[in-house]
Design an enzyme around this catalytic site. Structure first.
Site: not given
Ligand code: 26W
Length: 817
Positions: A361, A553-554, A559, A661, A665
Site C-alpha cells: 500500500h 485525509k491524514r 499529501k 480512495t 468517494k
Molecule cells: C508500519 C507503519 C505503516 C502504517 C500504515 C506503514 C504503512 C501504512 C499504510 C500502508 C499506509 C496506508 O494507509 N496506505 C494507503 O493505502 C490506501 C489503500 O490502499 C491507499 O489508497 C493510499 O494511497 C495509501 O496511502
C-alpha cells in the site's frame, strides 16, 4: 398504552422487537430510556436479523464447500454500523418508522453510535469496504484483526494545536460483537528452540516460549447488500493465561501480582496511530505476531475440521496479507506446518506460497517495515531460524539458476545488513506469496520499477495490479440518500443492485438542464447540512453558495496540505489586492489527523488554524473566502463532508500516493477533482475524462527526474510573485502574531529542500484553481461535469476490485471478473 396488534405489519413487528430489546436486554422501559438506550435496543433488534442470515450463510458455505478467503489486517476502519446493517438488510425505512411510532427520532439515535475507528486511514478503510463487498459477492470470507480497546485517538484542537485524547468506543458496550470465550488460542513469545531427535524419526525443532498470551475471539457479523451473505469479522483480544498471580498477591505484592496481566493485555490495548511511518517498537511486533498466530491457528483448525487434510490448504483457503503488517504469517505458517503438522520443509513451503498473497500500500521508504534481528531472536527465536532458512534456500535456488550478481542477491535478501541487521518484512512477504499486488495501475508500475524491481526480474509473474475501490452502499446510498433517490428516479432501481453498469446510464442526463438543477439542489441540501455541523461545532458560519473546496485525509507532507494552504494565502492576498476581479467565493475545508509524533504535520494543522483565524474575520474579503479546519476527522464525519463537496483536493506529489480512495468517494458524489496524475487519479481521469477534472502538475516521471537533480526552490519562488508573497506572509508571522517565528523554519525548509515539490507545482496548481473559478461561473458546464463524474465512477466500486482479487489471486470458483 393499549397494544393494538397489527397483523403482518413489519413495522409493528420491528417496533415490538425494539421494545423487547429495550426491556430485556437494556433493562429500561420507554419512560426512562435515554437516547443511547434506544440506540442499543435498535442495534440489538437489527442484530437479530443479522444473526438469522448469518446462520444460513455459514451453513451454505459448509454445504457448498466454498473456498474460504481470509483477510488479515491490523486495521479495520469501520465507522458506524447501524445504518449500514439496516440498509443492507433492507430494514432502514422499517426501523425509522418503527421508532417514529415510539416517538423516537431515528436521525438522533444514529448519531449516538461511536465510530469503530480501528484503523488510521486508507488502508484500514479499504479493509472495511472489502469486507462489505465480499459479503455482497457471496465470498466465504473472514476478516481477522485485533479488537483494540482504544481505536485511533480523538483529535482535540487547543488553540489550533492538535492534542490526542484516548478514544473510548467500548465504554457503553458494543452491540454488534459476540464474545467467544471458547474460541481461544495460546500465542507464545520468547523462550528457546529445542532440537528433538527421536529414534526412527527425522530430527525436528520445537519452540518452547517462556511467555504465553491467550487470544479471545470477538465476532462481528458483516452483512452484504440485500443480505446476500453474512460474513464474520473476527477480532482478537489479548488476555493473560492467569488473571492474578495468587502467590505474589498473598505475599503482599499486589501490583506484582498483575504485571503479567498488564503486559499481556497491553497487546490489544490500543491501535498504533502511525500512518506510513514505521513504529519499530516491540509492542507493535507483539501485536503483529499475536493476531497472525491466533488467526492461522484458527483457520487451520477450521480447515482440518472441515477437510481433514492439511495438504489441501491452498485449494480450500486463500490468505490475503494487508500490507506487511501480518507478514510474519510467512514464518508462522511454516512453523505450524513443519513443527506442528510435521510436513517436510519444501512441501510446507509450496503450500505456504500457494496460500498467501500480499498487498503493498505504499512506496514511501519510511513506511517499509523491518525488525532488528536481535529483537526477533529474543521475541520469536524459532521464526528467526525459519527466516534464515528461507533466505538460505532462496539464495541457493538463485545460485542454482546461475545468478551470482552480488547486488541482486543482497537486494532480495530477507536480511538487511547495512543499518544493523534487520529482517525486511516486505521481502519476506514477497517471497512467501504467489501474488503481490499494488493498489492502482501507476503504483503497481512503480513497484515493478522501484522497491521490488529485483524481485520482479526474478518472478515476473507475481506482481499484479488491483486498483482500489469503495463500497457504493456506504459511500453513496447511505451517505447521500437524497442523491441516490434522484439517481434511482432517473435510471431506475436496478441502479441499487448493479451500480457499476447502471450508473453509466446517467450520462445522457448530464445534458438535461432540469436534471442538472436537481443534482445541484441535492448538493445544496448537503452543503447546508455540513454548514449546520460547522456552525454547531465551531461557531463559524459558511456561505453555502460558495465553492466547497475540500481536502480531508491524514495530514502528511506528501499529501501536500501545505500546497493547498499556500494557495489559500495567495488567494487571500489576491482577493484583497484586486477587488475588481470577479472572484468565485470559496470555502476551504480541511480535516485530518497527524501522527502524534509527526511534528511537521502538527505544525501544518496549526498553520491551517492560524490562517483560518486570520482570514475568517477579515472584513475586506466581504465573505469571499472562509477557511475551516474541522476537528476529529473520522468515517462518520467523512459521510457528511464528502457529499457536500464541490471540489475534491487530491494533490499529492506524483508517484507518492499509492491509490487514494476518498478521491473515488468524492467523484461518486459528483464533486470535481483537482489533482495530480497520482495513484488512482490516473485511472479516474481515464474513466471520467480529463476534461471533467482539473489535472495539474508534474508527472511521476518528471518528479523522479527532478528529485534526482536538486530540490532547492529559489528559482521557482523568485519566478512567482504570488508564491513568494504567500510564503513571505506566512514566514513573517502575519498569521502568527503571537509567535512571529512559528513558521520560519517551515518556510525556510521549503526553500532549501522541497522534498515534496510544493513550490515546483505551485504555479500549475494556481492556474488549475483559476480554471475551477471559471467553470464555477458557468454552472451549466460545472454541473454537466459533476453529473458525468457520478455517472463514470461505477468502475471504482470495491465489488469490481474484489471480483478481480477473487478470480486472479484467490481463485475462488465461480467468480468472474
Ligand atoms: C508500519 C507503519 C505503516 C502504517 C500504515 C506503514 C504503512 C501504512 C499504510 C500502508 C499506509 C496506508 O494507509 N496506505 C494507503 O493505502 C490506501 C489503500 O490502499 C491507499 O489508497 C493510499 O494511497 C495509501 O496511502
Amino acid at each position: 398504552m393499549a397494544e393494538e396488534p397489527r397483523a403482518h405489519d413489519p413495522v409493528d413487528t420491528f417496533r415490538q422487537l425494539i421494545l423487547a430489546k429495550l426491556k430485556y436486554a437494556v433493562g429500561k422501559d420507554p419512560g426512562n430510556a435515554f437516547g443511547h438506550d434506544w440506540f442499543e435496543a435498535v442495534a440489538l433488534a437489527a442484530r437479530d436479523h443479522l444473526v438469522d442470515h448469518w446462520e444460513e450463510a455459514s451453513l451454505q458455505v459448509e454445504r457448498q464447500e466454498q473456498k474460504r478467503v481470509y483477510y488479515l489486517s491490523l486495521e479495520f476502519l469501520i465507522g458506524r454500523l447501524l445504518v449500514d446493517s439496516l440498509s443492507n438488510l433492507g430494514l432502514l425505512d422499517t426501523a425509522r418508522e418503527a421508532l417514529a411510532r415510539l416517538n423516537v427520532d431515528f436521525e438522533q439515535i444514529r448519531n449516538l453510535e461511536p465510530d469503530a475507528a480501528l484503523g488510521n486511514g486508507g488502508l484500514g478503510r479499504l479493509a472495511a469496504c472489502f469486507m462489505e463487498s465480499m459479503a455482497t459477492l457471496n465470498i466465504a470470507a473472514h476478516g481477522y484483526g485485533i479488537r483494540y480497546e482504544h481505536g485511533l485517538f480523538r483529535q482535540v484542537l487547543v488553540d489550533g494545536w492538535q492534542q490526542e485524547h484516548t478514544e473510548t468506543w467500548l465504554d457503553f458496550g458494543n452491540p454488534w460483537e459476540f464474545e467467544r470465550p471458547e474460541v481461544s488460542y495460546s500465542v507464545g513469545f520468547g523462550g528457546s528452540v529445542v532440537n528433538i531427535t527421536e529414534p526412527g524419526e527425522v530430527p525436528r525443532h520445537e519452540w518452547q516460549p517462556n511467555e504465553m498470551v491467550r487470544s479471545i475471539a470477538y465476532d462481528t457479523p458483516v452483512v452484504g447488500w440485500r443480505h446476500s451473505s453474512v460474513n464474520t469479522l473476527r477480532l482478537w483480544r489479548a488476555r493473560a493465561e492467569e488473571d492474578l498471580q495468587l502467590e505474589r498477591f498473598n505475599a503482599g505484592d499486589h501490583f506484582g501480582a498483575v504485571v503479567d496481566v498488564v503486559k499481556a493485555e497491553s497487546i490489544s490495548r490500543v491501535l498504533y496511530p502511525n500512518d506510513s511511518t514505521e513504529a519499530g517498537l516491540e509492542l507493535r511486533l507483539r501485536q503483529e505476531f499475536f493476531f497472525v498466530s491466533a488467526s492461522l491457528q484458527d483457520l487451520i483448525k477450521r480447515h482440518l475440521d472441515q477437510h481433514g487434510d492439511i495438504h489441501t490448504l491452498p485449494e480450500r483457503v486463500a490468505i490475503q496479507l494487508n500490507d506487511t503488517h501480518p507478514a510474519i504469517a510467512v514464518a508462522e505458517l511454516m512453523r505450524l506446518l513443519v513443527d506442528v503438522h510435521r510436513l517436510e520443509w519444501f512441501e510446507a513451503w509450496t503450500l505456504t506460497v500457494a496460500t498467501l498473497s500480499y498487498t503493498n500500500h505504499t512506496l514511501l521508504p519510511e513506511a517499509l517495515e523491518s525488525w532488528p534481528v536481535s529483537l526477533m531472536e529474543r521475541l520469536l527465536p524459532r521464526h528467526m531460524q525459519i527466516i534464515y532458512l528461507i533466505n538460505a534456500y532462496h539464495i541457493d535456488s538463485l545460485r542454482a539458476k546461475d545468478i551470482h550478481d552480488f547486488d541482486l542477491l543482497r537486494s532480495v535478501s530477507l536480511i538487511e545488513e547495512e543499518h544493523g541487521r534487520r529482517v525486511r518484512m516486505g521481502n519476506l512477504a514477497f517471497l512467501g506469496s504467489h501474488s503481490i499486488n499494488g493498489v492502482s495501475a501507476l503504483h503497481t508500475e512503480l513497484m515493478r520499477k522501484s522497491v521490488f524491481s529485483d524481485f520482479h526480474r526474478l518472478y515476473p509473474q507475481r506482481i499484479n495490479n488491483k486498483t482500489n475501490g469503495v463500497t457504493l452502499r456506504r459511500w453513496l446510498y447511505q451517505a447521500n440518500p437524497q442523491l441516490t433517490e434522484l439517481l434511482v428516479g432517473a435510471v431506475g432501481d436496478e441502479l441499487l443492485d448493479s451500480p457499476e453498469t447502471v450508473l453509466r446510464k446517467l450520462e445522457p442526463f448530464a445534458a438535461k438542464a432540469s436534471f442538472r438543477k436537481q443534482f445541484a439542489a441535492q448538493r445544496q441540501h448537503n452543503k447546508r447540512a455540513l454548514a449546520a455541523l460547522v456552525q454547531e461545532r465551531m461557531g463559524i458560519s459558511l456561505d453555502t453558495q460558495a465553492i466547497f473546496d475540500v481536502q480531508v485525509k491524514r495530514i502528511h507532507e506528501y499529501k501536500r496540505q501545505l500546497l493547498n494552504l499556500l494557495h489559500t494565502v495567495a488567494l487571500y492576498q489576491a482577493m484583497r489586492n484586486d477587488p475588481t476581479t470577479d472572484w468565485a467565493p470559496r470555502v476551504k475545508i480541511f480535516a485530518g489527523k497527524a501522527a502524534a509524533s509527526y511534528h511537521q504535520a502538527k505544525l501544518i494543522i496549526k498553520l491551517a488554524n492560524d490562517i483560518s483565524r486570520t482570514i475568517n474575520v477579515d472584513p475586506t474579503l466581504r465573505g469571499l473566502l472562509k477557511v475551516v479546519f474541522i476537528p476529529n476527522y473520522n468515517v462518520s464525519l467523512a459521510e457528511v463532508i464528502i457529499p457536500a463537496a464541490d471540489l475534491s483536493e487530491q494533490i499529492s506529489t506524483a508517484g507518492l500516493e499509492a491509490s487514494g480512495t476518498s478521491n473515488m468517494k468524492f467523484a461518486l458524489n459528483g464533486a470535481l477533482t483537482i489533482g495530480t496524475l497520482d495513484g488512482a487519479n490516473v485511472e479516474m481521469s481515464e474513466q471520467i475524462g480529463r476534461e471533467h477534472m482539473f489535472i495539474f502538475g508534474m508527472t511521476a516521471q518528471q518528479v523522479a527526474t527532478r528529485s534526482r537533480r536538486d530540490l532547492g526552490m529559489a528559482a521557482e519562488i523568485a519566478a512567482s510573485e504570488r508564491l513568494a508573497g504567500a510564503m513571505e506572509a506566512i514566514r513573517s508571522g502575519i498569521f502568527s502574531p503571537d509567535d512571529p517565528n512559528r513558521y520560519a523554519g517551515l518556510i525556510d525548509g521549503l526553500i532549501a529542500h522541497d522534498r515534496f515539490l510544493v513550490c515546483a507545482d505551485f504555479q500549475a496548481y494556481w492556474d488549475a484553481q483559476r480554471q475551477v473559478d471559471a467553470l464555477w461561473r458557468t454552472p451549466d458546464r460545472w454541473w454537466h461535469s459533476a453529473v458525468l463524474n457520478t455517472a463514470r465512477t461505477g468502475w471504482f466500486s470495491s465489488d469490481r476490485t474484489i471480483r478481480e482479487y477473487a478470480s486472479d489471486i484467490w481463485k475462488v470458483p465461480g467468480i468472474e471478473k
